[in-house]
Design an enzyme around this catalytic site. Structure first.
Site, PDB file in Angstrom:
ATOM      1  N   THR A  38     -47.576 -35.702  -3.399  1.00 47.95           N
ATOM      2  CA  THR A  38     -46.248 -35.105  -3.596  1.00 47.95           C
ATOM      3  C   THR A  38     -45.117 -36.129  -3.618  1.00 47.95           C
ATOM      4  O   THR A  38     -45.184 -37.161  -2.930  1.00 47.95           O
ATOM      5  CB  THR A  38     -45.958 -34.089  -2.464  1.00 47.95           C
ATOM      6  OG1 THR A  38     -44.559 -33.758  -2.480  1.00 47.95           O
ATOM      7  CG2 THR A  38     -46.272 -34.652  -1.078  1.00 47.95           C
ATOM      8  N   TYR A  89     -44.520 -33.005   6.933  1.00 50.95           N
ATOM      9  CA  TYR A  89     -45.306 -32.703   5.721  1.00 50.95           C
ATOM     10  C   TYR A  89     -45.479 -33.963   4.866  1.00 50.95           C
ATOM     11  O   TYR A  89     -46.592 -34.291   4.439  1.00 50.95           O
ATOM     12  CB  TYR A  89     -44.599 -31.594   4.922  1.00 50.95           C
ATOM     13  CG  TYR A  89     -45.138 -31.402   3.514  1.00 50.95           C
ATOM     14  CD1 TYR A  89     -46.299 -30.676   3.281  1.00 50.95           C
ATOM     15  CD2 TYR A  89     -44.465 -31.944   2.414  1.00 50.95           C
ATOM     16  CE1 TYR A  89     -46.793 -30.500   1.984  1.00 50.95           C
ATOM     17  CE2 TYR A  89     -44.947 -31.765   1.126  1.00 50.95           C
ATOM     18  CZ  TYR A  89     -46.111 -31.045   0.912  1.00 50.95           C
ATOM     19  OH  TYR A  89     -46.585 -30.872  -0.361  1.00 50.95           O
ATOM     20  N   LYS A 132     -49.021 -35.852   4.008  1.00 51.71           N
ATOM     21  CA  LYS A 132     -49.474 -36.051   2.622  1.00 51.71           C
ATOM     22  C   LYS A 132     -49.688 -37.531   2.316  1.00 51.71           C
ATOM     23  O   LYS A 132     -50.574 -37.884   1.547  1.00 51.71           O
ATOM     24  CB  LYS A 132     -48.443 -35.460   1.642  1.00 51.71           C
ATOM     25  CG  LYS A 132     -48.530 -33.950   1.478  1.00 51.71           C
ATOM     26  CD  LYS A 132     -49.702 -33.544   0.578  1.00 51.71           C
ATOM     27  CE  LYS A 132     -49.701 -32.052   0.317  1.00 51.71           C
ATOM     28  NZ  LYS A 132     -50.863 -31.590  -0.463  1.00 51.71           N
TER      29      LYS A 132
HETATM   30  P1  NDP Z   1     -48.937 -22.915  -2.018  1.00 59.29           P
HETATM   31  O1  NDP Z   1     -48.264 -22.987  -0.702  1.00 59.29           O
HETATM   32  O2  NDP Z   1     -48.547 -21.859  -2.990  1.00 59.29           O
HETATM   33  O3  NDP Z   1     -50.531 -22.779  -1.767  1.00 59.29           O
HETATM   34  C1  NDP Z   1     -51.157 -23.462  -0.729  1.00 59.29           C
HETATM   35  C2  NDP Z   1     -52.556 -22.929  -0.597  1.00 59.29           C
HETATM   36  O4  NDP Z   1     -53.229 -23.614   0.477  1.00 59.29           O
HETATM   37  C3  NDP Z   1     -52.642 -21.424  -0.235  1.00 59.29           C
HETATM   38  O5  NDP Z   1     -53.673 -20.834  -0.988  1.00 59.29           O
HETATM   39  C4  NDP Z   1     -53.009 -21.452   1.238  1.00 59.29           C
HETATM   40  O6  NDP Z   1     -53.706 -20.309   1.666  1.00 59.29           O
HETATM   41  C5  NDP Z   1     -53.930 -22.659   1.264  1.00 59.29           C
HETATM   42  N1  NDP Z   1     -54.184 -23.153   2.610  1.00 59.29           N
HETATM   43  C6  NDP Z   1     -53.278 -23.407   3.586  1.00 59.29           C
HETATM   44  N2  NDP Z   1     -53.912 -23.840   4.694  1.00 59.29           N
HETATM   45  C7  NDP Z   1     -55.244 -23.847   4.417  1.00 59.29           C
HETATM   46  C8  NDP Z   1     -56.403 -24.172   5.162  1.00 59.29           C
HETATM   47  N3  NDP Z   1     -56.334 -24.594   6.434  1.00 59.29           N
HETATM   48  N4  NDP Z   1     -57.609 -24.059   4.562  1.00 59.29           N
HETATM   49  C9  NDP Z   1     -57.706 -23.640   3.292  1.00 59.29           C
HETATM   50  N5  NDP Z   1     -56.651 -23.295   2.534  1.00 59.29           N
HETATM   51  C10 NDP Z   1     -55.421 -23.407   3.102  1.00 59.29           C
HETATM   52  O7  NDP Z   1     -48.808 -24.353  -2.688  1.00 59.29           O
HETATM   53  P2  NDP Z   1     -48.578 -24.784  -4.223  1.00 59.29           P
HETATM   54  O8  NDP Z   1     -49.498 -24.029  -5.096  1.00 59.29           O
HETATM   55  O9  NDP Z   1     -47.132 -24.820  -4.501  1.00 59.29           O
HETATM   56  O10 NDP Z   1     -49.031 -26.311  -4.154  1.00 59.29           O
HETATM   57  C11 NDP Z   1     -50.399 -26.696  -4.304  1.00 59.29           C
HETATM   58  C12 NDP Z   1     -50.603 -28.056  -3.642  1.00 59.29           C
HETATM   59  O11 NDP Z   1     -49.772 -29.020  -4.270  1.00 59.29           O
HETATM   60  C13 NDP Z   1     -50.256 -28.110  -2.159  1.00 59.29           C
HETATM   61  O12 NDP Z   1     -51.153 -29.018  -1.558  1.00 59.29           O
HETATM   62  C14 NDP Z   1     -48.846 -28.679  -2.132  1.00 59.29           C
HETATM   63  O13 NDP Z   1     -48.606 -29.333  -0.909  1.00 59.29           O
HETATM   64  C15 NDP Z   1     -48.922 -29.636  -3.298  1.00 59.29           C
HETATM   65  N6  NDP Z   1     -47.677 -29.891  -3.998  1.00 59.29           N
HETATM   66  C16 NDP Z   1     -46.932 -28.857  -4.473  1.00 59.29           C
HETATM   67  C17 NDP Z   1     -45.798 -29.090  -5.219  1.00 59.29           C
HETATM   68  C18 NDP Z   1     -44.957 -27.976  -5.755  1.00 59.29           C
HETATM   69  O14 NDP Z   1     -43.815 -28.247  -6.141  1.00 59.29           O
HETATM   70  N7  NDP Z   1     -45.466 -26.759  -5.839  1.00 59.29           N
HETATM   71  C19 NDP Z   1     -45.373 -30.483  -5.525  1.00 59.29           C
HETATM   72  C20 NDP Z   1     -46.268 -31.489  -5.005  1.00 59.29           C
HETATM   73  C21 NDP Z   1     -47.374 -31.191  -4.287  1.00 59.29           C
HETATM   74  P3  NDP Z   1     -52.947 -19.022   2.319  1.00 59.29           P
HETATM   75  O15 NDP Z   1     -52.487 -18.198   1.146  1.00 59.29           O
HETATM   76  O16 NDP Z   1     -54.021 -18.398   3.128  1.00 59.29           O
HETATM   77  O17 NDP Z   1     -51.798 -19.566   3.131  1.00 59.29           O
HETATM   78  P1  GDR Z   2     -39.196 -28.943  -1.129  1.00 65.31           P
HETATM   79  O1  GDR Z   2     -38.899 -27.485  -1.705  1.00 65.31           O
HETATM   80  O2  GDR Z   2     -38.797 -29.098   0.283  1.00 65.31           O
HETATM   81  O3  GDR Z   2     -38.621 -29.910  -2.122  1.00 65.31           O
HETATM   82  O4  GDR Z   2     -40.809 -28.970  -1.188  1.00 65.31           O
HETATM   83  P2  GDR Z   2     -37.925 -26.325  -1.225  1.00 65.31           P
HETATM   84  O5  GDR Z   2     -37.792 -25.431  -2.393  1.00 65.31           O
HETATM   85  O6  GDR Z   2     -38.344 -25.724   0.076  1.00 65.31           O
HETATM   86  O7  GDR Z   2     -36.535 -27.102  -0.961  1.00 65.31           O
HETATM   87  C1  GDR Z   2     -35.861 -27.790  -1.992  1.00 65.31           C
HETATM   88  C2  GDR Z   2     -34.484 -28.227  -1.502  1.00 65.31           C
HETATM   89  O8  GDR Z   2     -33.657 -27.071  -1.355  1.00 65.31           O
HETATM   90  C3  GDR Z   2     -32.947 -27.169  -0.130  1.00 65.31           C
HETATM   91  N1  GDR Z   2     -32.564 -25.831   0.335  1.00 65.31           N
HETATM   92  C4  GDR Z   2     -33.391 -24.852   0.701  1.00 65.31           C
HETATM   93  N2  GDR Z   2     -34.744 -24.809   0.722  1.00 65.31           N
HETATM   94  C5  GDR Z   2     -35.326 -23.643   1.117  1.00 65.31           C
HETATM   95  N3  GDR Z   2     -36.650 -23.566   1.093  1.00 65.31           N
HETATM   96  N4  GDR Z   2     -34.587 -22.561   1.517  1.00 65.31           N
HETATM   97  C6  GDR Z   2     -33.218 -22.570   1.522  1.00 65.31           C
HETATM   98  O9  GDR Z   2     -32.579 -21.593   1.870  1.00 65.31           O
HETATM   99  C7  GDR Z   2     -32.590 -23.770   1.079  1.00 65.31           C
HETATM  100  N5  GDR Z   2     -31.302 -24.139   0.912  1.00 65.31           N
HETATM  101  C8  GDR Z   2     -31.290 -25.392   0.464  1.00 65.31           C
HETATM  102  C9  GDR Z   2     -33.922 -27.873   0.799  1.00 65.31           C
HETATM  103  O10 GDR Z   2     -33.247 -28.389   1.938  1.00 65.31           O
HETATM  104  C10 GDR Z   2     -34.495 -28.922  -0.140  1.00 65.31           C
HETATM  105  O11 GDR Z   2     -33.649 -30.030  -0.198  1.00 65.31           O
HETATM  106  C11 GDR Z   2     -41.528 -28.439  -2.290  1.00 65.31           C
HETATM  107  C12 GDR Z   2     -42.881 -27.911  -1.773  1.00 65.31           C
HETATM  108  O12 GDR Z   2     -43.529 -27.243  -2.831  1.00 65.31           O
HETATM  109  C13 GDR Z   2     -43.745 -29.061  -1.308  1.00 65.31           C
HETATM  110  O13 GDR Z   2     -45.058 -28.560  -0.997  1.00 65.31           O
HETATM  111  C14 GDR Z   2     -43.844 -30.095  -2.416  1.00 65.31           C
HETATM  112  O14 GDR Z   2     -44.642 -31.176  -2.006  1.00 65.31           O
HETATM  113  C15 GDR Z   2     -42.456 -30.564  -2.827  1.00 65.31           C
HETATM  114  O15 GDR Z   2     -41.717 -29.434  -3.264  1.00 65.31           O
HETATM  115  C16 GDR Z   2     -42.500 -31.568  -3.962  1.00 65.31           C
END
Ligand code: NDP
Ligand code: GDR
Length: 344
Positions: free
Chosen positions: A127, A151, A155
């Protein structure tokens, strides 16, 4: 027929990746955790939950023996590790759980690969949070890391373990450093989906005000469906490596709010600064957005903007969706859901 494991099938990315791999003719094992109420709404919304080539397997990433069995029962060619405690905000309150799942969890899979079949290709969901405090702009594969949350630290540990297993055991272990990617399937705790769902509710008269934390944070937001194609391309490459996927455009949270209200035909006027900042609906004069410091984080990642040149060069990957298109798609989906009387 190739076989793939996708961990975390109930999550956003896994749903889109499952759809993509099934279209490509893969047999897919999608893992989910045992919970009192399992939720498959995302794969249901994509219409793949009953696909004959999708098998759902109960699994927890923190369990090494379960990881070994998962590889044994599936005879997988490729493993996409998308499972994680993925919410940055929660990681400050649950640093140890986050370390166990998000940091050490992937090592269980790497060890299982080493034990069961070192020929398996492995994708790790790294990430842009690993870049954290700005060291270089735009951020790329060679930019120094400075994570700003439990987090991000977890990672980063997993990221280095992937590189270590690649170099030590000749395992095809690849790490995708993905910048934020969103979609109508994004969880509601993340800021973009919180905004688009609130915009829909405000438009339909079901909510008065949207409360947010830091409006100045800048993010490089892309479309999740474009990014899972990049994950697949990484595992088809000649050799394992590390790749950034990003759009190379950054906007503030405030900009995304304005864009989302505009997509619902609501024009905003912004006033005040910091905790006093508000946005008013120009047509009604009502305050529809305000700051609530409860959403501030103990440490913030202020600016992310990624350079995806290496992925374009080596993998032919490019983002296909503009931020305006993505935002409009999310607002439209949330208007449709809220109109129908539900929202996930
Ligand atoms: P989500 O939070 O939507 O999905 C995470 C998944 O991980 C869920 O299915 C969750 O299951 C599962 N999970 C959590 N804990 C465990 C565990 N102990 N064992 C098995 N499964 C588990 O994430 P995203 O789809 O957004 O992201 C996918 C991956 O990419 C993640 O690793 C995230 O950190 C990473 N990532 C995401 C980005 C983004 O912008 N979306 C950017 C960069 C990296 P449950 O539903 O049961 O909680
Ligand atoms: P991020 O995503 O922390 O970048 O992680 P998020 O959408 O939670 O926050 C983005 C930015 O918005 C600001 N923010 C708020 N965020 C949330 N969630 N709720 C609020 O009310 C709010 N107001 C302002 C945050 O402070 C932050 O700066 C996501 C996740 O998908 C990670 O798993 C992944 O690795 C990174 O993106 C890349």
């Amino acid at each position: 027929m190739k076989t793939a494991i996708i961990t975390g099938i109930t999550g956003q990315d896994a749903a889109y990746l499952a759809e993509l791999l099934l279209e490509k003719g893969y047999k897919v094992y999608g893992t989910y955790r045992r919970t009192s109420s399992v939720n498959f709404w995302r794969i249901e919304e994509l219409g793949v939950e009953n696909h004959p080539n999708l098998e759902l397997v109960e699994y927890d990433l923190t369990d090494l023996s379960a990881s070994i069995r998962l590889l044994q029962i599936s005879s997988a060619d490729e493993v996409y590790n998308l499972a994680a405690q993925s919410f940055v905000g929660v990681s400050f309150d649950q640093p140890i759980t986050t370390a166990e799942i998000t940091g050490i969890g992937p090592v269980n899979l790497l060890e299982a690969i080493r034990i069961v079949n070192p020929k398996i290709r492995f994708y790790q969901a790294s990430t842009s949070e690993m870049f954290g405090k700005v060291q270089e702009i735009p951020q790329k594969e060679t930019t120094p890391f400075y994570p700003r949350s439990p987090y991000g630290v977890a990672k980063l540990y997993a990221h280095w373990m992937v590189i270590n297993y690649r170099e030590s055991y000749d395992i095809f272990a690849t790490s995708g450093i993905l910048f934020n990617h969103e979609s109508p399937l994004r969880g509601q705790e993340f800021v973009t989906r919180k905004i688009t769902d609130s915009v829909a509710k405000i438009k339909l008269g079901k909510q008065d005000v949207l409360e947010l934390g830091n409006m100045d944070a800048k993010r490089d937001w892309g479309f999740a469906k474009d990014y899972v194609d990049g994950m697949w391309r990484m595992l088809q490459a000649d050799k394992p490596d590390t790749y950034v996927l990003a759009t190379n455009r950054t906007e503030t949270v405030r900009d995304f709010v304005t864009m989302a209200f505009k997509a619902a035909d609501i024009q905003l006027e912004w006033r005040g600064k910091d905790e006093q900042e508000t946005a008013t609906d120009v047509a009604t004069g009502k305050v529809v957005v305000k700051v609530n410091p409860k959403f501030y984080r103990p440490a913030e990642v202020e600016l992310l903007i990624g350079d995806p040149a290496k992925a374009k060069n080596d993998l032919g990957w490019e983002p296909q969706t503009t931020l305006e298109e993505l935002c409009a798609m999310m607002v439209e989906a949330d208007l449709r859901r809220n109109n129908a009387g539900f929202s996930f």
